[in-house]
Design a protein around this motif. Sequence first.
Motif, PDB file in Angstrom:
ATOM      1  N   VAL A  63       0.992  -1.131  -0.162  1.00  0.00           N
ATOM      2  CA  VAL A  63       0.105  -0.042   0.084  1.00  0.00           C
ATOM      3  C   VAL A  63       0.860   1.497   0.120  1.00  0.00           C
ATOM      4  O   VAL A  63       2.049   1.297   0.629  1.00  0.00           O
ATOM      5  N   SER A  64       0.422   2.152  -0.689  1.00  0.00           N
ATOM      6  CA  SER A  64       1.412   3.439  -0.661  1.00  0.00           C
ATOM      7  C   SER A  64       0.407   4.604  -0.352  1.00  0.00           C
ATOM      8  O   SER A  64      -0.611   4.567  -0.478  1.00  0.00           O
ATOM      9  N   CYS A  65       1.160   5.922  -0.165  1.00  0.00           N
ATOM     10  CA  CYS A  65       0.426   6.915   0.408  1.00  0.00           C
ATOM     11  C   CYS A  65       1.363   8.232  -0.418  1.00  0.00           C
ATOM     12  O   CYS A  65       2.432   8.344  -0.054  1.00  0.00           O
ATOM     13  N   ALA A  66       0.593   8.896  -0.999  1.00  0.00           N
ATOM     14  CA  ALA A  66       1.171  10.145  -1.750  1.00  0.00           C
ATOM     15  C   ALA A  66       0.865  11.383  -0.943  1.00  0.00           C
ATOM     16  O   ALA A  66      -0.416  11.661  -0.719  1.00  0.00           O
ATOM     17  N   ALA A  67       1.541  12.054  -0.673  1.00  0.00           N
ATOM     18  CA  ALA A  67       1.360  13.376   0.144  1.00  0.00           C
ATOM     19  C   ALA A  67       1.606  14.689  -0.725  1.00  0.00           C
ATOM     20  O   ALA A  67       2.422  14.535  -1.755  1.00  0.00           O
ATOM     21  N   SER A  68       0.991  15.487  -0.400  1.00  0.00           N
ATOM     22  CA  SER A  68       0.847  17.147  -1.201  1.00  0.00           C
ATOM     23  C   SER A  68       0.752  18.037  -0.294  1.00  0.00           C
ATOM     24  O   SER A  68      -0.052  17.924   0.782  1.00  0.00           O
ATOM     25  N   GLY A  69       1.408  19.171  -0.521  1.00  0.00           N
ATOM     26  CA  GLY A  69       0.875  20.492   0.308  1.00  0.00           C
ATOM     27  C   GLY A  69       2.105  20.973   1.109  1.00  0.00           C
ATOM     28  O   GLY A  69       2.041  22.010   1.079  1.00  0.00           O
ATOM     29  N   ARG A  70       2.777  20.008   1.638  1.00  0.00           N
ATOM     30  CA  ARG A  70       3.971  20.640   2.677  1.00  0.00           C
ATOM     31  C   ARG A  70       5.233  19.895   2.422  1.00  0.00           C
ATOM     32  O   ARG A  70       5.377  18.799   1.635  1.00  0.00           O
TER      33      ARG A  70
END
Length: 125
Positions: free
Chosen positions: A19-26
């Motif tokens: 499972v993967s998690c992509a982050a954006s914003g900071r």
Amino acid sequence: VQLQASGGGLVQAGGSVRVSCAASGRTFANYVVAWFRRAPGKERDFVAASRQRGSTTLYADSVKGRFTISRDNAKNTVNLQMNSLKPEDTAVYYCAAGQGVILSSTRFPDRYHYWGQGTLVTVSS
């Protein structure tokens, strides 16, 4: 920080899934990132965490030796590789991110400010 989880699905016992998690914003590298899971009818439990910049990783005893958390700060992603899966690993898996999470509090979900939407992993026996 916005988190988007992906991956998971149906897998047989003994198999593997990521499972993967992509982050954006900071600036992702400044955050502690973690995976939690909620099995049917149970509380949300800590699975694994990666401290800022990946300096330290922690695992729940139930997954130690089978799961591996990794992060790529350049790509703002965190992955959870799950091997030797068991039916009791069936759950919705959530990624989370937080700042100022001290080491002793890493396993507590209320220390995290940002959550992904969850992705279901089902392990069949």
